[in-house]
Design an enzyme around this catalytic site. Structure first.
Site, PDB file in Angstrom:
ATOM      1  N   HIS A 155     -15.427  48.806 -28.346  1.00 59.06           N
ATOM      2  CA  HIS A 155     -16.786  49.572 -28.363  1.00 59.06           C
ATOM      3  C   HIS A 155     -16.132  51.154 -28.538  1.00 59.06           C
ATOM      4  CE1 HIS A 155     -19.634  46.507 -27.347  1.00 59.06           C
ATOM      5  NE2 HIS A 155     -18.651  46.150 -27.371  1.00 59.06           N
ATOM      6  N   ASP A 362     -16.796  59.509 -29.671  1.00 50.50           N
ATOM      7  CA  ASP A 362     -18.160  58.606 -28.884  1.00 50.50           C
ATOM      8  C   ASP A 362     -17.940  57.445 -30.475  1.00 50.50           C
ATOM      9  OD1 ASP A 362     -19.644  57.328 -27.282  1.00 50.50           O
ATOM     10  OD2 ASP A 362     -21.127  58.440 -27.830  1.00 50.50           O
TER      11      ASP A 362
END
Length: 463
Positions: A155, A362
């Site tokens: 993730h 991110d």
């Protein structure tokens, strides 16, 4: 239908209107449908690890959790996961800490998870392991004789080879990924970085989605996670959202709100965001009283020194900016160190003229997608998005910026405030189409389809 077993560091038990993250929302339906189990750490500390499992069921989702020893938490979670892997994978090798005890604790806890999960696994089960806390878990399960289909999803970003090689025993860690059948990343960039490492550092080979190392072949894919778009759109129109929206708008006194919602973390670019906003105030003295930045940043990982430092830095920076630019009835930054339930956040997003999502790096960033989904179609706000967020590869109609440049951020804020309604609608509609088409159900199904196609029987991983 095969039963699904999800394994992650923490388990998020379903709750009505709570603060569940994207992973929890994504997996709850699949776990219900398959009579599955979600396995993870309870968050509690025990004096001595026993392996005892606490079973619960909430809203049709079964969970199985274990307690860890204090040493486990220090070395595995605060140590290797959050002082070593997290900064390294977010390109911050300058603050990554490499300690032998951290690595030992990380492997020990993964082995404890393997030992705990193993008796729960039935031959037809499909296992889905999540995130950087659990990279070697698949190999440990193979060594215990499990020949099930096992997938892994990362993730967070995958770092470039030139950074990853700074990790002691990096090749040993990467090799454990070849115990899985499918390994997923959010973006093509992270996937390409993984392929490059395997080819250049380990002598492996790549053929499309198939990556081979030492006779073992896995599928490595890019599969960006989404949000539960229908649920979030409904939440933005609900009573709690409407109440929060009205409360925020009254307090703003007709000023335009810029909103940022981020966990308090150095990867989120909060210091750079404050500096970019300060540059906007300096460049635009004529509209000082017409705009307010509301930054919501609940603290996290308070035991890690670098997180204590970022909080102190932001406290000082917000104070300095407010001290320099405030008036008796106007404060340019509202800096809030607490979280809000998702339905209230939807109202905050809907009240904001600008969503400022500017991480330095991110994996995806679901706040960007939530902000867009919460907007009023007849009067949508504008998303300003870091080009270094995984979401930037999908949300190309946002105002994409370099978060390291205060001038670029200042210009984007000015452009967003001046943007005509028709352009705001056009950009919003284009982003919303992607968010609805590639939502969380699409993500889950796309990954599950690859795992279904994987070989049901494979040779056990060599010890």
């Amino acid at each position: 239908m095969s039963r699904l077993i999800v394994i992650s560091n923490r388990v998020s038990r379903p709750s009505k209107g709570g603060e569940q993250g994207g992973l929890a929302v994504a997996l709850a339906a699949a776990l219900r449908q398959s009579r599955g189990i979600w396995v993870g750490w309870s968050g509690n500390v025990t004096e001595k690890f026993t392996g005892q499992i606490a079973f619960n069921e909430d809203d049709g989702v079964k969970t199985a959790t274990i307690d860890l020893e204090e040493q486990d938490v220090d070395e595995y979670y605060n140590g290797y996961a959050n002082k070593t892997l997290w900064p390294l994978f977010h390109f911050r090798i300058d603050i990554a800490e490499y300690a032998r005890d951290f690595e030992g604790g990380y492997n020990r806890v993964n082995q404890r998870f393997a030992d705990t999960v193993s008796p729960l696994v039935e031959p037809d089960d499909v296992l889905w392991v999540h995130d950087y806390h659990m990279i070697p878990l698949g190999q440990m399960l193979r060594r215990k004789g499990h020949r099930n289909r096992i997938g892994f999803f990362l993730h967070i970003p995958w770092p470039p080879t030139r950074l990853l090689v700074s990790l002691p025993h990096h090749s040993k860690l990467v090799e454990t990924l070849f115990a899985y059948d499918v390994v997923g990343f959010h973006t093509e960039e992270w996937l390409e970085s993984f392929r490059h490492y395997v080819e250049k550092e380990m002598g492996g080979s790549v053929d499309g989605d198939h990556v081979t190392l030492g006779g073992r072949t896995i599928q490595a894919i890019a599969c960006p996670i989404g949000i539960d778009a229908p649920e979030f759109i409904a939440a933005s129109k609900g009573e709690a959202a409407a109440k929060m929206q009205e409360q925020v708008r009254k307090s703003l006194q007709d000023r335009a709100m810029i909103v940022g919602v981020d966990r308090l973390d150095y990867s989120k670019g909060l210091e750079e965001r404050f500096n970019g906003y300060a540059r906007f105030l300096k460049d635009n003295p004529d509209i000082h009283r017409q705009v307010v930045l509301v930054q919501i940043a609940p603290p996290s990982r308070g035991e890690v020194e670098s997180y204590q430092e970022i909080r102190a830095t932001l406290d000082a920076l917000a104070g300095r900016i407010n001290g320099e630019y405030s008036d008796v009835d106007w404060t340019p930054i509202r800096y809030v160190n607490q979280g809000y339930p998702r339905d209230q956040l939807a109202g905050i997003y809907r009240a904001a003229r600008i969503g400022l999502v500017t991480p330095l790096r991110d994996g995806m960033n679901l706040v960007a997608k939530e902000y867009v989904a919460a907007q009023d179609p007849e009067d949508p706000g504008v998303l300003i998005l870091s080009r270094f967020a995984g979401a930037a590869t999908q949300l190309k109609d946002a105002l994409l910026i370099n978060p390291y440049s205060p001038e670029e951020m200042s210009d984007a804020i000015g452009k967003a405030l001046r943007m005509p309604l028709e352009e705001r609608k056009r950009r919003w509609q284009a982003m919303m189409q992607i968010i609805e088409e590639q939502d969380v159900s699409w993500w889950r199904s796309a990954f599950a389809m690859r795992l279904e196609d994987a070989h049901k029987v494979r040779e056990p991983q060599e010890a």
